[in-house]
Design a protein around this motif. Sequence first.
Motif, PDB file in Angstrom:
ATOM      1  N   PHE A 170     -12.642  35.136  59.262  1.00 52.59           N
ATOM      2  CA  PHE A 170     -13.595  34.747  60.302  1.00 52.59           C
ATOM      3  C   PHE A 170     -13.760  33.231  60.289  1.00 52.59           C
ATOM      4  O   PHE A 170     -14.354  32.668  59.365  1.00 52.59           O
ATOM      5  CB  PHE A 170     -14.950  35.429  60.074  1.00 52.59           C
ATOM      6  N   LYS A 171     -13.251  32.581  61.308  1.00 56.92           N
ATOM      7  CA  LYS A 171     -13.285  31.115  61.369  1.00 56.92           C
ATOM      8  C   LYS A 171     -14.409  30.575  62.257  1.00 56.92           C
ATOM      9  O   LYS A 171     -14.793  29.415  62.127  1.00 56.92           O
ATOM     10  CB  LYS A 171     -11.945  30.589  61.902  1.00 56.92           C
ATOM     11  N   THR A 172     -14.924  31.391  63.159  1.00 58.02           N
ATOM     12  CA  THR A 172     -15.901  30.862  64.122  1.00 58.02           C
ATOM     13  C   THR A 172     -17.199  30.365  63.488  1.00 58.02           C
ATOM     14  O   THR A 172     -17.801  29.426  64.031  1.00 58.02           O
ATOM     15  CB  THR A 172     -16.223  31.911  65.203  1.00 58.02           C
ATOM     16  N   PRO A 173     -17.694  30.940  62.371  1.00 58.33           N
ATOM     17  CA  PRO A 173     -18.938  30.395  61.797  1.00 58.33           C
ATOM     18  C   PRO A 173     -18.836  28.921  61.421  1.00 58.33           C
ATOM     19  O   PRO A 173     -19.856  28.205  61.429  1.00 58.33           O
ATOM     20  CB  PRO A 173     -19.167  31.275  60.560  1.00 58.33           C
ATOM     21  N   ASN A 174     -17.634  28.441  61.111  1.00 59.96           N
ATOM     22  CA  ASN A 174     -17.462  27.018  60.814  1.00 59.96           C
ATOM     23  C   ASN A 174     -17.846  26.137  61.996  1.00 59.96           C
ATOM     24  O   ASN A 174     -18.145  24.953  61.819  1.00 59.96           O
ATOM     25  CB  ASN A 174     -16.002  26.724  60.442  1.00 59.96           C
ATOM     26  N   TYR A 175     -17.828  26.722  63.199  1.00 55.10           N
ATOM     27  CA  TYR A 175     -18.049  25.937  64.409  1.00 55.10           C
ATOM     28  C   TYR A 175     -19.328  26.348  65.139  1.00 55.10           C
ATOM     29  O   TYR A 175     -19.473  26.123  66.337  1.00 55.10           O
ATOM     30  CB  TYR A 175     -16.834  26.068  65.328  1.00 55.10           C
ATOM     31  N   GLY A 176     -20.252  26.949  64.386  1.00 54.96           N
ATOM     32  CA  GLY A 176     -21.549  27.265  64.962  1.00 54.96           C
ATOM     33  C   GLY A 176     -21.650  28.607  65.638  1.00 54.96           C
ATOM     34  O   GLY A 176     -22.734  28.988  66.086  1.00 54.96           O
ATOM     35  N   LEU A 177     -20.562  29.341  65.751  1.00 51.23           N
ATOM     36  CA  LEU A 177     -20.602  30.684  66.341  1.00 51.23           C
ATOM     37  C   LEU A 177     -20.813  31.664  65.201  1.00 51.23           C
ATOM     38  O   LEU A 177     -19.858  32.172  64.611  1.00 51.23           O
ATOM     39  CB  LEU A 177     -19.306  30.972  67.101  1.00 51.23           C
ATOM     40  N   THR A 178     -22.046  31.937  64.858  1.00 46.02           N
ATOM     41  CA  THR A 178     -22.380  32.654  63.627  1.00 46.02           C
ATOM     42  C   THR A 178     -22.788  34.100  63.842  1.00 46.02           C
ATOM     43  O   THR A 178     -22.896  34.855  62.878  1.00 46.02           O
ATOM     44  CB  THR A 178     -23.527  31.930  62.910  1.00 46.02           C
ATOM     45  N   LYS A 179     -23.050  34.500  65.092  1.00 47.13           N
ATOM     46  CA  LYS A 179     -23.448  35.872  65.388  1.00 47.13           C
ATOM     47  C   LYS A 179     -22.376  36.543  66.240  1.00 47.13           C
ATOM     48  O   LYS A 179     -21.623  35.876  66.958  1.00 47.13           O
ATOM     49  CB  LYS A 179     -24.781  35.893  66.129  1.00 47.13           C
ATOM     50  N   PHE A 180     -22.344  37.868  66.184  1.00 51.64           N
ATOM     51  CA  PHE A 180     -21.368  38.574  67.013  1.00 51.64           C
ATOM     52  C   PHE A 180     -21.605  38.282  68.493  1.00 51.64           C
ATOM     53  O   PHE A 180     -20.657  38.194  69.269  1.00 51.64           O
ATOM     54  CB  PHE A 180     -21.416  40.078  66.734  1.00 51.64           C
ATOM     55  N   GLN A 205     -21.917  23.250  64.851  1.00 49.33           N
ATOM     56  CA  GLN A 205     -23.063  23.646  64.035  1.00 49.33           C
ATOM     57  C   GLN A 205     -24.365  23.053  64.553  1.00 49.33           C
ATOM     58  O   GLN A 205     -25.441  23.586  64.289  1.00 49.33           O
ATOM     59  CB  GLN A 205     -22.811  23.250  62.586  1.00 49.33           C
ATOM     60  N   ALA A 206     -24.278  21.965  65.295  1.00 55.05           N
ATOM     61  CA  ALA A 206     -25.470  21.370  65.903  1.00 55.05           C
ATOM     62  C   ALA A 206     -25.805  22.007  67.253  1.00 55.05           C
ATOM     63  O   ALA A 206     -26.773  21.602  67.905  1.00 55.05           O
ATOM     64  CB  ALA A 206     -25.258  19.868  66.077  1.00 55.05           C
ATOM     65  N   GLY A 207     -25.001  22.959  67.666  1.00 54.91           N
ATOM     66  CA  GLY A 207     -25.255  23.650  68.923  1.00 54.91           C
ATOM     67  C   GLY A 207     -24.810  22.880  70.153  1.00 54.91           C
ATOM     68  O   GLY A 207     -25.275  23.149  71.264  1.00 54.91           O
ATOM     69  N   ARG A 208     -23.910  21.920  69.951  1.00 52.63           N
ATOM     70  CA  ARG A 208     -23.479  21.086  71.085  1.00 52.63           C
ATOM     71  C   ARG A 208     -22.087  21.466  71.617  1.00 52.63           C
ATOM     72  O   ARG A 208     -21.522  20.722  72.403  1.00 52.63           O
ATOM     73  CB  ARG A 208     -23.505  19.608  70.683  1.00 52.63           C
ATOM     74  N   MET A 209     -21.547  22.575  71.165  1.00 50.90           N
ATOM     75  CA  MET A 209     -20.258  23.004  71.717  1.00 50.90           C
ATOM     76  C   MET A 209     -20.505  23.741  73.031  1.00 50.90           C
ATOM     77  O   MET A 209     -21.320  24.661  73.095  1.00 50.90           O
ATOM     78  CB  MET A 209     -19.509  23.903  70.729  1.00 50.90           C
ATOM     79  N   GLY A 210     -19.813  23.318  74.062  1.00 47.22           N
ATOM     80  CA  GLY A 210     -19.963  23.957  75.363  1.00 47.22           C
ATOM     81  C   GLY A 210     -18.652  24.502  75.864  1.00 47.22           C
ATOM     82  O   GLY A 210     -17.725  24.762  75.080  1.00 47.22           O
ATOM     83  N   HIS A 235     -21.591  10.511  75.440  1.00 45.81           N
ATOM     84  CA  HIS A 235     -22.375  11.341  76.354  1.00 45.81           C
ATOM     85  C   HIS A 235     -21.492  12.333  77.118  1.00 45.81           C
ATOM     86  O   HIS A 235     -22.008  13.173  77.869  1.00 45.81           O
ATOM     87  CB  HIS A 235     -23.114  10.460  77.365  1.00 45.81           C
ATOM     88  N   VAL A 236     -20.170  12.256  76.920  1.00 46.00           N
ATOM     89  CA  VAL A 236     -19.235  13.087  77.690  1.00 46.00           C
ATOM     90  C   VAL A 236     -18.800  14.301  76.870  1.00 46.00           C
ATOM     91  O   VAL A 236     -18.391  14.156  75.707  1.00 46.00           O
ATOM     92  CB  VAL A 236     -17.996  12.274  78.112  1.00 46.00           C
ATOM     93  N   ASP A 237     -18.847  15.483  77.466  1.00 46.55           N
ATOM     94  CA  ASP A 237     -18.319  16.698  76.842  1.00 46.55           C
ATOM     95  C   ASP A 237     -16.832  16.786  77.169  1.00 46.55           C
ATOM     96  O   ASP A 237     -16.460  17.047  78.324  1.00 46.55           O
ATOM     97  CB  ASP A 237     -19.037  17.936  77.381  1.00 46.55           C
ATOM     98  N   VAL A 238     -15.998  16.561  76.176  1.00 43.90           N
ATOM     99  CA  VAL A 238     -14.555  16.536  76.411  1.00 43.90           C
ATOM    100  C   VAL A 238     -13.919  17.857  75.988  1.00 43.90           C
ATOM    101  O   VAL A 238     -14.397  18.529  75.069  1.00 43.90           O
ATOM    102  CB  VAL A 238     -13.886  15.349  75.663  1.00 43.90           C
ATOM    103  N   PRO A 239     -12.832  18.254  76.659  1.00 48.81           N
ATOM    104  CA  PRO A 239     -12.264  19.585  76.425  1.00 48.81           C
ATOM    105  C   PRO A 239     -11.355  19.657  75.189  1.00 48.81           C
ATOM    106  O   PRO A 239     -10.668  18.699  74.839  1.00 48.81           O
ATOM    107  CB  PRO A 239     -11.438  19.824  77.694  1.00 48.81           C
ATOM    108  N   LEU A 240     -11.382  20.836  74.570  1.00 48.33           N
ATOM    109  CA  LEU A 240     -10.476  21.163  73.468  1.00 48.33           C
ATOM    110  C   LEU A 240      -9.527  22.228  74.008  1.00 48.33           C
ATOM    111  O   LEU A 240      -9.808  23.429  73.957  1.00 48.33           O
ATOM    112  CB  LEU A 240     -11.259  21.689  72.262  1.00 48.33           C
ATOM    113  N   ALA A 241      -8.412  21.803  74.541  1.00 45.50           N
ATOM    114  CA  ALA A 241      -7.479  22.718  75.204  1.00 45.50           C
ATOM    115  C   ALA A 241      -6.172  22.794  74.422  1.00 45.50           C
ATOM    116  O   ALA A 241      -5.543  21.767  74.160  1.00 45.50           O
ATOM    117  CB  ALA A 241      -7.202  22.260  76.634  1.00 45.50           C
TER     118      ALA A 241
END
Length: 962
Positions: free
Chosen positions: A406-416, A354-359, A280-286
């Motif tokens: 372009f690497k971001t589409p792999n992580y759900g960032l698919t639009k400019f 891709q599930a839209g859970r990246m914050g 349930h915790v959103d953990v950071p990717l730093a």
Amino acid sequence: MTPIKTPRKLIEVALPLDAINVAAAREKSIRHGHPSTLHLWWARRPLAAARAVIFAQMVNDPGYQQGGGFKYGVNKEKATIERERLFKIIEDLVQWENTNNEDVLARARAEIVRSWRETCELNKSHPQAAELFNPEKLPAFHDPFAGGGALPLEAQRLGLESYASDLNPVAVTINKAMIEIPPRFAGRAPVGPRLPGDKQVKLSEDWSGARGLAEDVRRYGAWMRAEAEKRIGHLYPKIEITAEMAAERPDLVPLVGQKLTVIAWLWARTVKSPNPAFSHVDVPLASTFVLSSKPGKEAYVQPVVEGDRYRFTVKVGTPPEEAKAGTTAGKRAAFICLISGSPIDYKHIRAEGQAGRMGQRLMAIIAEGTRGRIYLSPTEEHIVIAQSARPEWSPEMGLPNNPRDFKTPNYGLTKFGDLFTPRQLVALTTFSDLVAEAIEKCRQDAIAAGMVDDGLGLDAGGTGATAYAQAVGVYLGLALGRASDYWTGNATWEPSGGFIAHAFTKQAIPMVWDFAEGNPFSEGTGNWEKTALDWVVRVVREFYPVVSGAARQQDAQNQAISTGKVISTDPPYYDNIGYADLSDFFYVWLRRSLKPIFPGLYATVAVPKAEELVATPYRHGSKEAAERFFLDGMRRALKNLASQAHPAFPVTIYYAFKQSETQDKTGTTSTGWETFLQAVLDAGFALTGTWPMRTERDSRSIGIGTNALASSIVLVCRRRAPDAPTVSRREFVRELNATLPEALDEMTRGGIHSPVAPVDLSQAIIGPGMAIFSQYAAVLEADGTPMTVKTALALINRYLAEDDFDPDTQFCLHWFEQQGWATGKYGEADVLARAKGTSVAGLQATGVVEAGKGELRLLRWAELPRDWSPEFNTRTPVWEALHQLIRALNQDGESAAGALLARMPARAEPIRALAYRLYTLCERKGWAEEARAYNELVNAWSAIDQAAGEAGPVWSQTQLDI
């Protein structure tokens, strides 16, 4: 048909390469006022190189002249003196300080005019004299692959009416801003109201060139900032230093009560913890917790874990070792869960994205203090305000399916639009809307200042108030494009320098885990005025056009702009850069601001891609199909140039792309260099020169730690005669032997200058050699088949090398002569490899060199593998065979060396010849240690040969490459 008399140009005979290369390399570190900083574009040529090439392309060589059925000669000593004078003009011309030096430019322009009039005089009786040879008007210039515009700009600076065309609307806009707009509005005083705090207008104020236009860009850009702050300033609050903050940080005590302007907010992306207990915790990717690594000003983020929660606090002082890596996991996984210590792999991160859970989570706030940066812990107020932003518009265009760049589409960032935070989108749309408002305000001010309004816009050729206001708007739009490179979730914080690094530090859009969100209204890094507007103003201020220019959107394969013009061009680099895909990042914002000005140019939703001459496998289905598309299209584009170019001048083409060696069905390898040369010849060109030029900074981002290209090869081409004859191989070799000695002498002659350095000689000598080869419809081998470019290059190199070694060995031999066993620059190795008909990738595959981090070195014999098997190698350079033999002799004795020689009997004589050659070379250079190994092999040769005979031939060794 009456032949045209075409004196050889300076670029077809000699160039002061050292001076050009030094200036080009130095220029890459110059930023303020450089045209490349007007707006980002990829792989621009240095102005110094462009200026020198175009000048030398247009000026007659003072030596022995010939062409078009005529020839005449001059005294060689006088020609040398005269050539030195032209070299001095080039040496002055390429200096950055002389970019707008009218005395230097006037000398260069006068030489171009003088040579042109000489050529016109020679052709005054030609039937097309009135059309092609008007002594009172120089031919115009055209670059059909204009890109960032360096070549058209420099042609214009040299006095040529300049035309630029490109398929890409972003490139066309940049070229319009550089060569089309400034001459239309040169010499005009600004019309905008002076800014508060500006000094009173002086009667003697200088508005020459585009300085008045630049001043209006500054004034209306400042107005935009003020208006934007009124509208969205509440989204960028100041931060108050409280007593509570100072209680934890003594260094903040003197600042209590002060409200500081925020420079940047640092965010880390988050995903749900993979540990079931903390899912349930959103953990950071730093990637790091270090905020500042400047000595004496260190600061870092310290995460504080409290059960299943955590918070970030900022500390000052030397960061602990663990802070440097943030939450990255090294080799174990991508990241580590801050709460549980569980590894977080990329598969989990991709699934979350891709599930839209990246914050995202705020890690730190960076403010501007009186003595520098102040690093502060996040506050709830600033988090809430950032989350309150509600953009009314976002670029919904999808990111391309371009997995390399372009690497971001792999992580759900698919639009400019996904590449920007909501607050960044609000800022960009606000400033974009203000471009249109600034244009209308400028138009009204221009009319009030007395400027006539003809109602015609820029696109219609207008020169009145409407067009002028739109011209100001173009530069404001470009400033917005610059801003988008910083106001994005792909911009990062640079701890060593304390600034925001823009998104395109590389020609790709990678996935960025922690990013810096700048404040458009601060006085620090990433703001509107200093990061975007000021850079544009500085560039426009330096435009001093003396002739007109025009930029058009055209496909190079079909355009007719080149007709009767001087051509110099820098085509796309095979698959190195996906210009269209990358430029969509800027196109979405430029289109929003500039479509009303250029409705045709910005008619499409995205940048045109189907016709783009780039070998993109994902677009064409396979690597082979992409290569065919590129080469077929490039042949058509080059053929188009050959048919249209002004016949009095050579065409210059920059070659600067890397390509791996390819192998056909017969097993024959070829390099991209050979393939491109063949495309040039197939287009109907003959080569008259090949010049290597250092055109990249060693320190540029894409070059750091990589084997990026450091050089371009400038190909000098003329149209091949339509009735060109064929000759035999024997006649071709005879002509090489008659011509190359004099050419070599010209290139290596001493005196005040040494035009061609030893490292460049192998490439430069290809010019006169290929001039002989390419003037014929074909050079026929003994069996009647046409000679390939690969074979022609080998024969030219044999002359220079005075040996019959294979291309790989020729490279090693000449690299050894220059560097010994020391490490050299990858870019220089790349130039030499191409000249020798091989490639660095191929040399690495054979195992004779080591390349990495922008460097290359030859491997010593002791570093070669003991289990080497020549009978199974399809590519065994004599160099490799020799040094493997030395290894066997030194490690295992004469019998072992003989047994190895028996496994490659066809290599015996070449090995022995190379050993003698290298021994002589080492002795001449005084390399006693290096000479010993070759001397020992030569002395032991009889015993080795006898041992080989006793062992008997073990294998039918692969035949020699040549």
